[in-house]
Design a protein around this motif. Structure first.
Motif, PDB file in Angstrom:
ATOM      1  N   ASN A 103      57.854  38.411  51.733  1.00  0.00           N
ATOM      2  CA  ASN A 103      56.890  38.546  50.506  1.00  0.00           C
ATOM      3  C   ASN A 103      56.806  37.559  49.318  1.00  0.00           C
ATOM      4  OD1 ASN A 103      55.647  40.893  51.060  1.00  0.00           O
ATOM      5  ND2 ASN A 103      56.430  42.454  49.516  1.00  0.00           N
ATOM      6  N   THR A 104      57.935  37.119  48.932  1.00  0.00           N
ATOM      7  CA  THR A 104      57.917  36.052  48.116  1.00  0.00           C
ATOM      8  C   THR A 104      56.705  34.896  48.212  1.00  0.00           C
ATOM      9  OG1 THR A 104      60.200  36.434  47.533  1.00  0.00           O
ATOM     10  CG2 THR A 104      59.256  34.226  46.865  1.00  0.00           C
ATOM     11  N   GLU A 105      57.097  34.448  49.601  1.00  0.00           N
ATOM     12  CA  GLU A 105      56.059  33.196  50.163  1.00  0.00           C
ATOM     13  C   GLU A 105      54.523  33.901  50.134  1.00  0.00           C
ATOM     14  OE1 GLU A 105      57.333  31.873  53.880  1.00  0.00           O
ATOM     15  OE2 GLU A 105      59.419  31.411  53.134  1.00  0.00           O
ATOM     16  N   LEU A 106      54.346  35.116  50.495  1.00  0.00           N
ATOM     17  CA  LEU A 106      53.040  35.657  50.499  1.00  0.00           C
ATOM     18  C   LEU A 106      52.347  35.684  49.197  1.00  0.00           C
ATOM     19  CD1 LEU A 106      53.040  38.700  52.906  1.00  0.00           C
ATOM     20  CD2 LEU A 106      52.173  36.769  53.513  1.00  0.00           C
ATOM     21  N   TYR A 107      53.167  35.979  48.127  1.00  0.00           N
ATOM     22  CA  TYR A 107      52.776  36.026  46.567  1.00  0.00           C
ATOM     23  C   TYR A 107      52.479  34.477  46.401  1.00  0.00           C
ATOM     24  CZ  TYR A 107      53.261  40.753  45.560  1.00  0.00           C
ATOM     25  OH  TYR A 107      53.071  42.435  45.587  1.00  0.00           O
ATOM     26  N   ALA A 108      53.286  33.675  46.643  1.00  0.00           N
ATOM     27  CA  ALA A 108      53.307  32.143  46.296  1.00  0.00           C
ATOM     28  C   ALA A 108      52.181  31.609  46.828  1.00  0.00           C
ATOM     29  CB  ALA A 108      54.610  31.479  46.786  1.00  0.00           C
ATOM     30  N   GLU A 109      51.806  31.866  48.100  1.00  0.00           N
ATOM     31  CA  GLU A 109      50.663  31.160  48.613  1.00  0.00           C
ATOM     32  C   GLU A 109      49.251  31.786  48.502  1.00  0.00           C
ATOM     33  OE1 GLU A 109      50.877  33.208  53.096  1.00  0.00           O
ATOM     34  OE2 GLU A 109      52.324  31.454  52.733  1.00  0.00           O
ATOM     35  N   GLY A 110      49.534  32.977  47.559  1.00  0.00           N
ATOM     36  CA  GLY A 110      48.203  33.650  47.219  1.00  0.00           C
ATOM     37  C   GLY A 110      47.458  34.751  48.167  1.00  0.00           C
ATOM     38  N   ALA A 111      48.484  35.062  49.143  1.00  0.00           N
ATOM     39  CA  ALA A 111      48.036  35.861  50.110  1.00  0.00           C
ATOM     40  C   ALA A 111      47.609  37.422  49.619  1.00  0.00           C
ATOM     41  CB  ALA A 111      49.072  36.257  51.178  1.00  0.00           C
ATOM     42  N   PHE A 112      48.311  37.773  48.420  1.00  0.00           N
ATOM     43  CA  PHE A 112      48.238  38.987  47.774  1.00  0.00           C
ATOM     44  C   PHE A 112      47.117  38.891  46.454  1.00  0.00           C
ATOM     45  CE2 PHE A 112      52.184  40.780  49.636  1.00  0.00           C
ATOM     46  CZ  PHE A 112      51.675  42.035  49.860  1.00  0.00           C
ATOM     47  N   ASP A 113      46.528  37.612  46.152  1.00  0.00           N
ATOM     48  CA  ASP A 113      45.791  37.478  45.116  1.00  0.00           C
ATOM     49  C   ASP A 113      44.648  38.562  44.999  1.00  0.00           C
ATOM     50  OD1 ASP A 113      47.365  35.498  44.065  1.00  0.00           O
ATOM     51  OD2 ASP A 113      45.883  33.979  44.349  1.00  0.00           O
ATOM     52  N   SER A 114      44.003  38.591  46.137  1.00  0.00           N
ATOM     53  CA  SER A 114      42.735  39.693  46.207  1.00  0.00           C
ATOM     54  C   SER A 114      43.271  41.005  46.173  1.00  0.00           C
ATOM     55  CB  SER A 114      42.034  39.185  47.494  1.00  0.00           C
ATOM     56  OG  SER A 114      42.712  39.674  48.595  1.00  0.00           O
ATOM     57  N   VAL A 115      44.376  41.317  46.608  1.00  0.00           N
ATOM     58  CA  VAL A 115      44.779  42.978  46.532  1.00  0.00           C
ATOM     59  C   VAL A 115      45.205  42.964  45.008  1.00  0.00           C
ATOM     60  CG1 VAL A 115      46.554  44.442  47.451  1.00  0.00           C
ATOM     61  CG2 VAL A 115      45.608  42.579  48.910  1.00  0.00           C
ATOM     62  N   VAL A 116      46.049  42.225  44.472  1.00  0.00           N
ATOM     63  CA  VAL A 116      46.073  42.409  43.128  1.00  0.00           C
ATOM     64  C   VAL A 116      45.194  42.535  42.180  1.00  0.00           C
ATOM     65  CG1 VAL A 116      47.394  41.328  41.104  1.00  0.00           C
ATOM     66  CG2 VAL A 116      48.482  41.066  43.557  1.00  0.00           C
ATOM     67  N   ARG A 117      44.270  41.478  42.444  1.00  0.00           N
ATOM     68  CA  ARG A 117      42.978  41.498  41.354  1.00  0.00           C
ATOM     69  C   ARG A 117      42.145  42.830  41.675  1.00  0.00           C
ATOM     70  NH1 ARG A 117      39.703  37.988  39.133  1.00  0.00           N
ATOM     71  NH2 ARG A 117      37.450  38.964  38.923  1.00  0.00           N
ATOM     72  N   HIS A 118      42.166  43.402  42.828  1.00  0.00           N
ATOM     73  CA  HIS A 118      41.539  44.776  43.225  1.00  0.00           C
ATOM     74  C   HIS A 118      42.149  45.544  42.632  1.00  0.00           C
ATOM     75  CE1 HIS A 118      38.594  47.365  45.395  1.00  0.00           C
ATOM     76  NE2 HIS A 118      39.756  48.051  45.458  1.00  0.00           N
ATOM     77  N   VAL A 119      43.527  45.809  42.625  1.00  0.00           N
ATOM     78  CA  VAL A 119      44.066  46.918  42.243  1.00  0.00           C
ATOM     79  C   VAL A 119      44.088  46.985  40.658  1.00  0.00           C
ATOM     80  CG1 VAL A 119      46.369  47.807  41.863  1.00  0.00           C
ATOM     81  CG2 VAL A 119      45.785  47.202  44.256  1.00  0.00           C
ATOM     82  N   LEU A 120      44.325  45.739  39.912  1.00  0.00           N
ATOM     83  CA  LEU A 120      44.099  45.590  38.632  1.00  0.00           C
ATOM     84  C   LEU A 120      42.491  45.892  37.960  1.00  0.00           C
ATOM     85  CD1 LEU A 120      46.502  42.892  37.762  1.00  0.00           C
ATOM     86  CD2 LEU A 120      47.298  45.080  37.525  1.00  0.00           C
ATOM     87  N   GLU A 121      41.722  45.723  38.805  1.00  0.00           N
ATOM     88  CA  GLU A 121      40.333  45.895  38.555  1.00  0.00           C
ATOM     89  C   GLU A 121      39.932  47.252  38.559  1.00  0.00           C
ATOM     90  OE1 GLU A 121      35.888  43.818  39.450  1.00  0.00           O
ATOM     91  OE2 GLU A 121      37.552  43.629  40.854  1.00  0.00           O
ATOM     92  N   HIS A 122      40.715  48.025  39.553  1.00  0.00           N
ATOM     93  CA  HIS A 122      40.438  49.365  39.659  1.00  0.00           C
ATOM     94  C   HIS A 122      41.683  50.152  39.092  1.00  0.00           C
ATOM     95  CE1 HIS A 122      37.603  47.581  42.280  1.00  0.00           C
ATOM     96  NE2 HIS A 122      36.762  48.434  42.324  1.00  0.00           N
ATOM     97  N   ALA A 123      41.955  49.774  37.759  1.00  0.00           N
ATOM     98  CA  ALA A 123      43.341  50.270  37.478  1.00  0.00           C
ATOM     99  C   ALA A 123      43.356  51.819  37.207  1.00  0.00           C
ATOM    100  CB  ALA A 123      43.814  49.670  36.155  1.00  0.00           C
ATOM    101  N   ASP A 124      42.000  52.163  36.813  1.00  0.00           N
ATOM    102  CA  ASP A 124      41.942  53.577  36.581  1.00  0.00           C
ATOM    103  C   ASP A 124      42.037  54.479  37.879  1.00  0.00           C
ATOM    104  OD1 ASP A 124      41.466  53.290  33.796  1.00  0.00           O
ATOM    105  OD2 ASP A 124      39.268  53.186  33.923  1.00  0.00           O
TER     106      ASP A 124
END
Length: 569
Positions: free
Chosen positions: A179-200
């Motif tokens: 998981n550390t490597e997935l975050y570091a290489e940006g694999a989670f970027d779009s998921v994190v962005r989507h979750v924070l963009e739809h925080a409500d």
């Protein structure tokens, strides 16, 4: 590793479903119940049917995951083996399959386990390592904590490596993903962005499952650039810059709060992580997961929210689920943190890999106990399963399962194999004399002139394992047969009784009959029964006690028994 009965929830979360409010949750097996697929003899084929019904594209991805918090133990193989059998069923149908196992190594260390293991599988207590250094790293991701043995890049890498090695030992190829490597290489970027963009929407969904979700809740944890701890206090989100502002106030873990350093800073999406309730469905999206088995703890807690997050926050379909029951070790729950563990390395000193694989073939929804004191019964079960496959026995309740699942259990189907009963193998383990072992097995009808040499060698491999079992438990098989006759002397009446017993054995009687004759011979010669048993034990073990003597003598080489009872060199 996360214990098989620990949901490894986000430390901020208070799980209503875990406290008994699960009656209103959707059934994990609702999809299966609605499926018209015919019943299959092997549960893995039913799961494969459900996966194929979704018309997946190859490679089909089967996932499991653990948090590398401590020694990988047998409980973790519930998930690995469930996935393996389904993967093999799909491969048999012509599919390309990836069996992925995520190391959730960006999770925070929340408490110190009671036991650890070095890379040679030596189990040690906290007192054998620098426990103080580990304690200073509470709240930090496993991959940012030094390996206490100095053998790997980090604490997380150390225990992830051991898990992968365990899978190799049992012959299950898994693809470890950090998981550390997935975050570091940006694999989670779009998921994190989507979750924070739809925080409500994220808050609304999670609020159905967590009491602590309020209007200030932000579904992200940043890693403090000062102290390295994860913190759940996010004060601002910049979607354009893909950063968050945070205050290092620490996290709640293990029933207490781990205090942060108070630093205020900025972290990128790659310098933090999603809470578990969002990270798990995020993994499904990032890895394209088609199927994931999990324990009943997740079924009652994380799965309903994960399903909800996947559909109503991320907009994806969750994978095909399968819930498995936990099993216990010697009657108690397996737990890395509590130290009640047995490793695959330890088990393979006692059992063949195929016997351990068989343990997981059985109904995954039925609770079982892995009782080391009764391994002989598990081995007997496996041996019978094998005989059912080859048609040497029949059982209308198991014939179809054996016919279907047995080839998945063994490395190669070979009818010429010889399986020595485990307790008989333990008796053979009382001597190191290979020729005597073979002679005894031949006398009992397990070997003959047509038995291939490879089959003899495989069968004798069980002898070493059964001997290790007897030694570990110090049970009735933990004795050493003396290669030479001990220097002992007996009264004339005892010698006469021994001569009678030798003649009885020479006539070809079995163990139960020999046991009865011991009493009769002692009675005829007016010898105390206890004294007569002691004489037998001294002749064979050079000590005054031992296993059930008659049965033991019945399994030994007859010429050896007769010669020894007659006190001949």
């Amino acid at each position: 590793m996360t214990d098989q009965n620990s949901s490894d929830e986000d430390p901020r979360e208070s799980d209503r479903t875990a406290s008994g409010d699960s009656d209103d949750l959707p059934s994990v097996d609702a999809e299966a119940e609605a499926d018209d697929t015919a019943h299959r003899a092997f549960w893995a084929d039913e799961i494969a049917d459900r996966i194929e019904a979704r018309d997946p594209t190859d490679p089909i991805v089967i996932k499991g995951g653990v948090s590398p918090s401590g020694v990988p133990h047998l409980g973790h193989f519930n998930e690995i083996m469930r996935g393996y059998f389904v993967a093999e069923s799909l491969r048999e149908r012509g599919h390309e399959v990836r069996q992925v196992f995520t190391s959730d190594d960006k999770d925070a260390l929340r408490k110190l386990p009671r036991k650890l293991a070095d890379d040679e599988w030596n189990i040690v207590g906290l007192g054998d390592v620098n426990a103080g250094a580990l304690g200073e790293n509470l709240g930090k991701p496993y991959t940012d904590i030094p390996d206490p043995f100095g053998e790997a890049d980090s604490y997380g890498a150390h225990f992830t490596n051991l898990l992968e090695e365990s899978a190799d030992l049992i012959g299950v190829p898994i693809e470890m993903v950090s998981n550390t490597e997935l975050y570091a290489e940006g694999a989670f970027d779009s998921v994190v962005r989507h979750v924070l963009e739809h925080a409500d929407e994220a808050r609304a969904v999670l609020g159905e499952y967590q009491d602590t979700v309020d209007e200030d809740y932000v579904p992200f944890m940043a890693q403090c650039e000062e102290c390295g701890m994860l913190t759940q206090t996010i004060t601002d989100v910049d979607l354009d810059a893909e950063t968050v502002e945070y205050v290092c106030e620490g996290i709640d873990a293990g029933g207490r709060h781990i205090e942060g350093c108070g630093h205020e800073g900025t972290a990128t999406f790659r310098e933090g992580k999603l809470p578990w309730r969002f990270e798990w469905p995020g993994q499904w999206q990032v890895l394209g997961v088609d199927f994931e088995p999990f324990g009943k703890d997740h079924a009652e807690g994380s799965w309903p929210s994960g399903d909800d997050v996947a559909r109503n926050v991320l907009g994806i379909e969750p994978p095909v689920p399968m819930v498995y029951e936990w099993f216990t070790l010697n009657g108690d729950p397996l737990s890395s943190s509590e130290g009640n563990i047995v490793t695959v390395d330890e088990i393979l000193e006692l059992l063949e890999p195929e016997v351990l694989r068989y343990f997981f073939v059985r109904n995954p929804k039925k609770a079982k106990d892995f009782d080391i004191s009764r391994l002989d019964q598990l081995v007997d079960e496996f041996d019978r399963f094998e005989r059912l496959y080859f048609g040497e026995e029949t059982d209308e309740n198991l014939d179809d399962l054996a016919d279907r699942a047995y080839p998945f259990v063994v490395d190669e189907v070979r009818k010429e194999r010889v399986r020595l009963p485990y307790t008989f193998a333990a008796v053979l383990g009382m001597t190191d004399d290979r020729d005597l072992r073979i002679r005894m097995a031949t006398n009992e009808g397990y070997f003959d002139d047509d038995t291939p040499e490879w089959a003899i060698e495989e069968a004798l491999g069980r002898v070493e394992r059964a001997h290790a079992w007897a030694t570990r438990l110090d049970n009735q098989y933990n004795y050493r047969l003396q290669a030479e006759m001990p220097d002992v002397a007996f009264d004339a009446d005892v010698e006469a009784a021994l001569d009678d017993l030798a003649a009885f054995v020479e006539d070809g009687h079995d163990g139960e009959e020999i046991q009865g004759e011991i009493y009769e011979a002692a009675k005829r010669h007016d010898v105390d029964v206890g004294e007569f048993f002691e004489a037998g034990y001294l002749l064979f073990f050079d000590q005054p006690q031992g296993p059930r003597l008659g049965e033991f003598l019945g399994e030994l080489d007859r010429d050896l028994v007769v010669t020894r009872l007659r006190r001949e060199a």
